[in-house]
Design an enzyme around this catalytic site. Structure first.
Site, mmCIF file in Angstrom:
data_model
loop_
_atom_site.group_PDB
_atom_site.id
_atom_site.type_symbol
_atom_site.label_atom_id
_atom_site.label_comp_id
_atom_site.label_asym_id
_atom_site.label_seq_id
_atom_site.Cartn_x
_atom_site.Cartn_y
_atom_site.Cartn_z
ATOM 1 N N ASN A 176 -67.419 -83.932 -15.479
ATOM 2 C CA ASN A 176 -67.452 -82.614 -16.122
ATOM 3 C C ASN A 176 -66.191 -82.520 -16.975
ATOM 4 O O ASN A 176 -65.082 -82.446 -16.446
ATOM 5 C CB ASN A 176 -67.496 -81.491 -15.073
ATOM 6 N N GLU A 216 -70.722 -79.781 -19.089
ATOM 7 C CA GLU A 216 -69.908 -78.793 -19.808
ATOM 8 C C GLU A 216 -69.349 -79.369 -21.108
ATOM 9 O O GLU A 216 -68.151 -79.269 -21.390
ATOM 10 C CB GLU A 216 -68.793 -78.220 -18.923
ATOM 11 N N ASP A 255 -72.233 -82.453 -11.788
ATOM 12 C CA ASP A 255 -71.441 -81.395 -11.155
ATOM 13 C C ASP A 255 -72.405 -80.538 -10.349
ATOM 14 O O ASP A 255 -73.139 -79.735 -10.919
ATOM 15 C CB ASP A 255 -70.722 -80.574 -12.222
ATOM 16 N N ASN A 276 -71.540 -78.369 -8.027
ATOM 17 C CA ASN A 276 -70.944 -77.088 -7.639
ATOM 18 C C ASN A 276 -71.231 -76.738 -6.191
ATOM 19 O O ASN A 276 -71.378 -75.560 -5.829
ATOM 20 C CB ASN A 276 -71.383 -75.968 -8.583
ATOM 21 N N ASP A 329 -68.498 -83.085 -7.373
ATOM 22 C CA ASP A 329 -69.154 -83.984 -8.340
ATOM 23 C C ASP A 329 -69.701 -85.169 -7.556
ATOM 24 O O ASP A 329 -68.937 -85.925 -6.948
ATOM 25 C CB ASP A 329 -68.148 -84.419 -9.402
ATOM 26 N N ASP A 363 -60.627 -79.823 -15.636
ATOM 27 C CA ASP A 363 -60.341 -79.483 -14.229
ATOM 28 C C ASP A 363 -61.080 -80.422 -13.259
ATOM 29 O O ASP A 363 -60.765 -80.440 -12.076
ATOM 30 C CB ASP A 363 -60.629 -78.000 -13.926
ATOM 31 N N HIS A 364 -62.026 -81.219 -13.781
ATOM 32 C CA HIS A 364 -62.717 -82.238 -12.983
ATOM 33 C C HIS A 364 -62.217 -83.620 -13.381
ATOM 34 O O HIS A 364 -61.729 -83.819 -14.495
ATOM 35 C CB HIS A 364 -64.214 -82.205 -13.242
#
Length: 255
Positions: free
Chosen positions: A7, A34, A145, A147, A216, A245-246
């Site tokens: 991501n 994303e 991802d 989540n 992930d 951030d990933h």
DNA sequence: ATGGTGGCGCGGCCA
């Protein structure tokens, strides 16, 4: 066959990082989430210069998924069975004998949000899609991802996160349902370091303090999971200036 | 610390 998921939280911002990473790791497939790009703005030329082909399903500002590959995709899917989702979160394709499904599962925001209900409904549709896919494709990889942090050892502080978004029982039950269809979280086939995470909040120095979650995932059908030789999280890109951030997760299959 | 940071796009939403 080496396959990865990342991501990138805006492919426009992260393009140079992604290209550098491809050059170092040389995967056969990279699933991106994303991308936050419209299709006409997708930077295909940068990937083609590295010998990759591109497939993408984007929209302005939010969401967006892509598959970067050495091979040519066929039988492309951009919506889960029975959905016409304006949010572009799904990209499936066949490459030779391998079927790949790249997912950006809804975040859900918080368990009292309407977005949480959307997440749960979306995961029910995913169930139907995967049952169908597993019936048709022996070699299926479902990655992205999710989540959802599958277990408490995928969470830096399970007590603090209890019943919160990304770990709530209903989300975890949905993931369990998916695994029971015949998919394996290949990361857990191998010994891994304690506190191995793939996402850390930008805030409160979460990465430096390793306050992260493993959300992930790379899931594989039985014949593929038996051929998996390793799965690792590559934390190096998270250490760069202006990171996502990933961070990427990579798996290799001996085929 | 009920905040904090980052991306998009220029106010407010989303993560």
């Amino acid at each position: 066959m080496k396959i990865a998921t990342w991501n990138v939280n805006s492919l426009r911002v992260r393009l140079e990082q992604v290209c550098d990473w491809l050059g170092k790791v040389n995967p056969d497939f990279l699933a991106l989430q994303e991308t936050k790009l419209t299709d006409e703005n997708f930077p295909s030329a940068a990937f083609e210069a590295l010998g990759y082909q591109t497939l993408f399903s984007g929209q302005p500002t939010y969401n967006g998924v892509a598959l970067i590959s050495r091979e040519t995709p066929t039988d492309v899917l951009t919506n889960l069975k029975g959905m016409q989702d304006p949010q572009h979160r799904v990209l499936g394709a066949t490459y030779g004998k391998i079927r790949i499904l790249n997912l950006y599962v809804p975040n859900g925001q918080s368990i009292d949000s309407e977005k949480y209900q959307y997440k749960l409904q979306w995961l029910k549709k995913l169930d139907l899609q995967l049952a169908d896919d597993l019936a048709h494709y022996e070699r299926l990889v479902v990655l992205g991802d999710f989540n959802i942090a599958p277990e408490d050892n995928d969470v830096h502080d399970p007590a603090a996160w209890e019943d919160d978004i990304l770990v709530s029982p209903l989300e975890r039950a949905a993931l369990e349902r998916i695994k029971k269809l015949g998919l394996t979280d290949v990361f857990r086939l191998f010994d891994q370091e304690d506190k191995s995470f793939s996402w850390w909040d930008y805030r409160a120095a979460a990465f430096r303090r390793n306050r992260g979650l493993r959300i992930d995932l790379i899931l594989a059908s039985k014949s593929l999971s038996q051929a998996c030789s390793y799965c690792r999280i590559d934390t190096e890109p998270r250490k760069l200036e202006r990171p996502s951030d990933h961070t990427p997760v990579v798996a290799e299959f001996s085929l």
